[in-house]
Design an enzyme around this catalytic site. Structure first.
Site, PDB file in Angstrom:
ATOM      1  N   LYS A  54       0.842  -1.207   0.000  1.00  0.00           N
ATOM      2  CA  LYS A  54       0.000   0.000   0.000  1.00  0.00           C
ATOM      3  C   LYS A  54       0.877   1.257   0.000  1.00  0.00           C
ATOM      4  O   LYS A  54       0.657   2.192  -0.771  1.00  0.00           O
ATOM      5  CB  LYS A  54      -0.932   0.001   1.230  1.00  0.00           C
ATOM      6  CG  LYS A  54      -2.061  -1.020   1.116  1.00  0.00           C
ATOM      7  CD  LYS A  54      -2.857  -1.145   2.421  1.00  0.00           C
ATOM      8  CE  LYS A  54      -3.876  -2.293   2.316  1.00  0.00           C
ATOM      9  NZ  LYS A  54      -4.597  -2.525   3.587  1.00  0.00           N
ATOM     10  N   GLN A  98      -4.529  -1.524   9.631  1.00  0.00           N
ATOM     11  CA  GLN A  98      -4.400  -2.879   9.095  1.00  0.00           C
ATOM     12  C   GLN A  98      -4.944  -3.898  10.093  1.00  0.00           C
ATOM     13  O   GLN A  98      -4.549  -3.906  11.245  1.00  0.00           O
ATOM     14  CB  GLN A  98      -2.922  -3.164   8.772  1.00  0.00           C
ATOM     15  CG  GLN A  98      -2.682  -4.480   8.065  1.00  0.00           C
ATOM     16  CD  GLN A  98      -3.292  -4.520   6.662  1.00  0.00           C
ATOM     17  OE1 GLN A  98      -3.179  -3.590   5.897  1.00  0.00           O
ATOM     18  NE2 GLN A  98      -3.970  -5.613   6.350  1.00  0.00           N
ATOM     19  N   ASP A 121     -11.109   3.098   3.253  1.00  0.00           N
ATOM     20  CA  ASP A 121     -11.486   1.684   3.111  1.00  0.00           C
ATOM     21  C   ASP A 121     -12.999   1.549   2.894  1.00  0.00           C
ATOM     22  O   ASP A 121     -13.473   0.531   2.388  1.00  0.00           O
ATOM     23  CB  ASP A 121     -11.092   0.901   4.371  1.00  0.00           C
ATOM     24  CG  ASP A 121      -9.794   0.115   4.186  1.00  0.00           C
ATOM     25  OD1 ASP A 121      -9.435  -0.162   3.028  1.00  0.00           O
ATOM     26  OD2 ASP A 121      -9.166  -0.225   5.199  1.00  0.00           O
TER      27      ASP A 121
END
Lengths: 302, 302
Positions: A54, A98, A121
Site C-alpha cells: 500500500k 491494518q 477503506d
C-alpha cells in the site's frame, strides 16, 4: 479460448497512471498532495506485506505516505489517540488500520473512530449507509467492490438493465457490490440478485446472469454449465489450494484458484477475470482512487 | 377468494398490545417509560394529521410524548439547537422531524443532526449502514420495511431460502427491505432480487417470487399472471386514483389503489395484503417498536 480476459494487472496500470497524472496536476494547482497513513500494530507477516505494498503504491502515485508501525502492546486508548491525531491532521486524507489487531483491542471501536471522511477503506457504518443511499451521498465505495465495478465498466460491458447475479453476501464484497450495481447512474442501473448458501437453485440463478460476480470463497464452485454464453464473469475468489515451486524464484509459493472453473468457463463467457491477476490487483488501486477523492473533497475540488 | 388476507390493521393491534404490555412492565421495573418527540415546522395539513396520529399512538402505548410545533419561520440554526436539546435529554428516546421542512432549511442537515441512537425513523446514514452490515450491528430498521418483514413473519411465511423479489429501489422501502431479507437470521435468509424501471422482464422476475414485495408507486402495475400461485404478495403502493363519498361520514375521500391488481391477484396468491389496511398501518406501529427498542438500549436492557 473465446472470452476476453479482463486483466486487473493491466487496469491497475491504467488507473495508477491516471491517478499519478492527476496528483501532479493538483500539486501544481494547490501546492499540496494527498496524504495516506497506514497504522500497523505488531508484525504479522501478511499484514507487513500488505502495508508495504500500500505504501509503495501510494509513493508511486505521488502521495505523501506515512507507515506508522506500533508495538503489539499498544493500549486501545493510545491507539484511539493516534487515530484522533490523524483525524485532526489536515495533511492526511486517508487513514488505514491494518487488520487483524491484537486481541486486547476492539476492532470495531478502532475502525469506527476513524473520521468517516478519511475512511478510504469505506467500511465505517456512515460510509456503508451513504453507499446504500446512493447518488451524491456516496463518498467512498469499499475498495474491492469499487474495483469490480471499474473492471466491468472498463471492459465495456453494458450494466444498465443487465441481469447481475452476486454469489455471496459478505460485508466486504457481496452486499456492497449488489447495492452499487442497483443504483441509478452510469456503471449501474442493473437488475440485481444476491444468492448465497441458503439459495435453493444457485445454478439457475447464475445461468440468468449477464454479469456474474462470484465472491463465495469456494474453489471452483461455479461450473461452466452455470454460465450464460457471452456473460461477463468476475471471479473474486482467491483460494489457496496447494503450493508449487515458482519458476521465477525457485521458492515455494501458493497455488491460487478462483471460485469459477476458469479453464472451462473461459470457453463460454464473453469476458472473464483470471485468478490471480484479476480482481486482486484492483483493491489497492481503488484505495489510491479513494485517497485522491478524499483529498479533492477536503480541498473543495469535488 | 383463495389467498389469506394479511391485515395490517389486525397486526397493528397485536403489536401495539405487546408494546403496551412491555412498557407497563418496564415502568414497574425501572420507574421510567420511553419518550418520543415529534418536531413539526409549520402547519401542512397532511403533516399535522401524521404527527397527531403518531402522538396519539405513542400515548396509547404508554410513552411520554411531546408534540413540539414550531413556526414556519424558525431558522435552521434554531432548529438544530432544538434537536441538540432533545439529543441531550435522557427522557427522550426517539426524535422525529416531520417532513417536508420549509425551503430555507436543509432537510439532510437536520436529519443528520439527530443522534443516530435516537433516530427511530432509521434514515440516518449510520443506521442505514448498520442495517446493511446486519447482525448485532442493526439498531433501527426503517419503519415501513420493518413492518413488511413483521407482516411476513407473523403471516407464517417461510423466508429462509425463499425467492424474494422487490419491485422498486427507493431508499425508504425497496433498498432497505432487500438488504434486510438477504441477511442471515430469522425472518430473512432469502434469495433477493431488486427489479426497477430499467429491468427488462419485470413479469418473469415477479413470477419467480415466493415473496413479492411491490413498492413501485404505479397503480395496478403487477398483473395476476405475474404472480406465482401460492406466493405471499406484499403491496406497499398507496396510490390515490380518484375520490368517492364516504358511506360513514358523507364526506369526499380518496380512492386508494395498490401497485397490485388485488381483485385478480387474491385468486392466485397464497397470502396478500389489502390496500388500504395492509402495509400502511404498520409504519407508525414500527415507530413505536423502534422507540421502545431505543429506550431498552439506553437503559442497558437490550
Amino acid at each position: 479460448m473465446s472470452a476476453k480476459l479482463i486483466k486487473g494487472t493491466d487496469i491497475r496500470e491504467e488507473i495508477l497512471e491516471e491517478v499519478t497524472k492527476e496528483v501532479a496536476e493538483l500539486k501544481e494547482k494547490t501546492g499540496k498532495v494527498p496524504g495516506l497513513v497506514t497504522i500497523l500494530v505488531g508484525e504479522n507477516p501478511a499484514s507487513v506485506s500488505y502495508v508495504t505494498l500500500k505504501i509503495k503504491t501510494a509513493h508511486r502515485v505521488g502521495f505523501t505516505e506515512i507507515q506508522d508501525n506500533q508495538s503489539p502492546d499498544i493500549s486501545e486508548e493510545d491507539l484511539l489517540a493516534l487515530i484522533d491525531k490523524y483525524n485532526n491532521d489536515d495533511t492526511i486524507n486517508g487513514i488505514l488500520v491494518q487488520l487483524p489487531l491484537p486481541k486486547h483491542i476492539d476492532d470495531k471501536k478502532i475502525l469506527n473512530a476513524i473520521d468517516p471522511d478519511k475512511d478510504v477503506d469505506g467500511f465505517h457504518p456512515v460510509n456503508v449507509g451513504r453507499l446504500m443511499i446512493g447518488g451524491d451521498e456516496v463518498k467512498f465505495a469499499p475498495c474491492t467492490p469499487a474495483g469490480i465495478q471499474e473492471m466491468i465498466v472498463r471492459a465495456g460491458v453494458e450494466t444498465s438493465g443487465a441481469e447481475v447475479v452476486v454469489v455471496g453476501r459478505s460485508n466486504i464484497v457481496g452486499k456492497p457490490i449488489a447495492n452499487m450495481m442497483v443504483q441509478k447512474g452510469p456503471g449501474a442501473n442493473s437488475t440485481v440478485t444476491i444468492v448465497h448458501t441458503r439459495t435453493k437453485d444457485l445454478a439457475a440463478h447464475c445461468k440468468r446472469a449477464d454479469i456474474l460476480i462470484v465472491a463465495a470463497g469456494v474453489p471452483g464452485l461455479v461450473k461452466p454449465e452455470w454460465i450464460k454464453p457471452g456473460a461477463c464473469v468476475i471471479d473474486v475468489g482467491v483460494n489457496r489450494v496447494g503450493t508449487k515451486i515458482s519458476e521465477k524464484t525457485g521458492k515455494e509459493v501458493a497455488v491460487l484458484r478462483g471460485d469459477v472453473d476458469f479453464d472451462a468457463a473461459k470457453e463460454i463467457a464473453g469476458s472473464i477475470t483470471p485468478v490471480p491477476g484479476g480482481v486482486g490487483p484492483m483493491t489497492i488501486t481503488m484505495l489510491m482512487v479513494n485517497t485522491l477523492k478524499s483529498f479533492k473533497f477536503a480541498n473543495g475540488l469535488m
